[in-house]
Design an enzyme around this catalytic site. Structure first.
Site, PDB file in Angstrom:
ATOM      1  N   ASN A   1       2.015 -12.371  -2.407  1.00 32.63           N
ATOM      2  CA  ASN A   1       3.157 -12.290  -3.616  1.00 32.63           C
ATOM      3  C   ASN A   1       3.295 -13.625  -3.948  1.00 32.63           C
ATOM      4  OD1 ASN A   1       0.854 -10.585  -4.569  1.00 32.63           O
ATOM      5  ND2 ASN A   1       2.493  -9.128  -3.319  1.00 32.63           N
TER       6      ASN A   1
ATOM      7  N   TYR B   1       7.082  -7.392  -3.473  1.00 38.82           N
ATOM      8  CA  TYR B   1       7.408  -6.031  -4.190  1.00 38.82           C
ATOM      9  C   TYR B   1       9.009  -6.223  -4.988  1.00 38.82           C
ATOM     10  CZ  TYR B   1       2.790  -5.736  -3.426  1.00 38.82           C
ATOM     11  OH  TYR B   1       0.712  -5.607  -3.539  1.00 38.82           O
TER      12      TYR B   1
ATOM     13  N   ASN C   1       6.072  -7.017   1.041  1.00 35.15           N
ATOM     14  CA  ASN C   1       5.084  -7.637   0.889  1.00 35.15           C
ATOM     15  C   ASN C   1       4.962  -8.025  -0.701  1.00 35.15           C
ATOM     16  OD1 ASN C   1       3.935  -6.632   2.762  1.00 35.15           O
ATOM     17  ND2 ASN C   1       2.460  -5.208   1.983  1.00 35.15           N
TER      18      ASN C   1
ATOM     19  N   HIS D   1       9.590   0.422  -0.045  1.00 30.38           N
ATOM     20  CA  HIS D   1       8.767  -0.882  -0.230  1.00 30.38           C
ATOM     21  C   HIS D   1       9.220  -1.157   0.145  1.00 30.38           C
ATOM     22  CE1 HIS D   1       5.582  -3.005   0.579  1.00 30.38           C
ATOM     23  NE2 HIS D   1       4.363  -2.575   0.430  1.00 30.38           N
TER      24      HIS D   1
ATOM     25  N   THR E   1      -2.903   0.254  -1.146  1.00 33.26           N
ATOM     26  CA  THR E   1      -3.136   0.698  -2.136  1.00 33.26           C
ATOM     27  C   THR E   1      -4.880   0.903  -2.439  1.00 33.26           C
ATOM     28  OG1 THR E   1      -0.984  -0.781  -2.696  1.00 33.26           O
ATOM     29  CG2 THR E   1      -3.268  -0.377  -4.020  1.00 33.26           C
TER      30      THR E   1
END
Length: 357
Positions: free
Chosen positions: A235, A180, A178, A175, A25
């Site tokens: 996260n 998400y 992580n 994705h 990102t």
């Protein structure tokens, strides 16, 4: 002996080497409607000597955005802007996949158009904060997706994959890592559903499998890949026993003939399980290896010993646009500047010098 500098066939696409640019990102989608800019095209073209360039996370829908100034692939202007990026990479002889990233519960309504709220498998807020244009704010409790909304979301991934092909990408990476949305479905602390989309290993892997199958049906398996990070707590994800989940998931994905499986290791202690996943997946295996500090030159040995087919590099590639040449030469290496990782202008983005400079 195979080395990281040897070419490889990726589902029919020839890659010049086995060094990949990992998705990172950068929050610099300053073009209209969160679209990439000419600087984005320059940034990726500078790194086109990678065997494979994988973009930063690109949201497949408006509600999929999790951070300020991240790019999308859900509008005509975004498709046109990404076409300039892919053209620039291809002009340098590179290959580029778009990483499709729906942030799910990671984000904030302030980053979304009026009236929208972040969505997730369950109405469980993540601990922590997210940066907004007004500063850091706590994550909110997301809206739990209904079954109909889940199917709409699957369709958004399919549409974005189709848009990626229209924009000139060689393929897409889903994705699933992580913390998400796809990862949120996989993890038992973020997915507390009791219907067919949760409640068991089979239920929790279902969303990842359905999205992948749908994208494969739309653009073909040779253009479809997925990234996973078993046990990664990023996260506010908790996967106390990830092996049954990811063993089942990779077994379900294996028959699809994907372009590659990209695994992000959380720690060196996970290497044994990484090797298990490697053995159970017959396609190309990309590893973002867990090392002391950022992935460095020593990781190239993992291609030589067969642990992985390609090694993906993050921070080191961010700071060294000609990383394959530097790795072959044994350095020297520019030092990444963390203060310029997210947002801002071209400083710390397109101004890292190449060796020949």
């Amino acid at each position: 002996m195979t080395t990281a500098f040897d070419p490889i066939d990726l589902a029919g696409t020839r890659l010049a080497n086995r060094i990949a640019l990992a998705p990172m990102t950068r929050s610099r989608a300053h073009g209209p409607g969160n679209s990439p800019t000419s600087s984005t095209a320059e940034y990726y073209a500078q790194r086109a000597s990678a065997g494979l360039v994988i973009t930063e996370g690109v949201q497949p829908s408006v509600v999929g955005q999790g951070y300020p100034d991240t790019p999308g692939l859900h509008s005509a202007e975004q498709i046109a802007a990404w076409r300039k990026v892919t053209d620039a990479v291809h002009a340098k002889g590179g290959r580029i996949f778009a990483q499709l990233m729906h942030a799910g519960r990671i984000g904030h309504p302030d980053l979304l158009p009026d009236g929208l709220i972040n969505v997730a498998p369950s109405a469980v807020a993540a601990a922590g904060q997210v940066y907004t244009h007004e500063g850091p704010k706590p994550f909110v409790t997301p809206q739990a997706l209904s079954e109909d909304q889940i199917r709409v979301t699957v369709g958004e991934f399919v549409s974005a994959a189709r848009n990626a092909v229209e924009a000139g990408f060689d393929g897409v990476e889903l994705h699933g890592a992580n913390g998400y949305l796809i990862h949120q479905f996989l993890a038992p602390n973020s997915n507390v559903r009791t219907d067919g989309w949760g409640g068991s290993v089979e239920g929790r892997i279902r969303f990842a499998v359905e999205v992948t199958k749908a994208v494969v049906a739309e653009i073909g398996p040779e253009r479809t890949a997925i990234r996973l990070s078993p046990g990664n707590p990023y996260n506010d994800i908790a996967e106390p026993d990830p092996q049954p989940t990811y063993t089942a998931l990779v077994a379900a994905l294996e028959p699809l003939g994907l372009a590659y499986l990209h695994v992000l290791e959380g720690s060196p202690e996970q290497r044994e399980f990484t090797l298990q996943l490697r053995k159970s997946f017959s396609g190309t295996f990309i590893l973002n290896a867990a090392t002391e500090g950022p992935t460095g030159p020593d990781a190239l040995a993992l291609v030589e010993d067969g642990t992985a087919d390609l090694i993906s590099y993050g921070a080191l590639f961010l700071a060294n646009p000609d990383l394959p040449a530097r790795l072959r030469a044994g350095g020297p290496y520019n030092t990444p500047d963390p203060s310029t990782f997210f947002g801002g202008d071209d400083r710390g983005y397109t101004d890292y010098p190449a060796l020949d400079a």
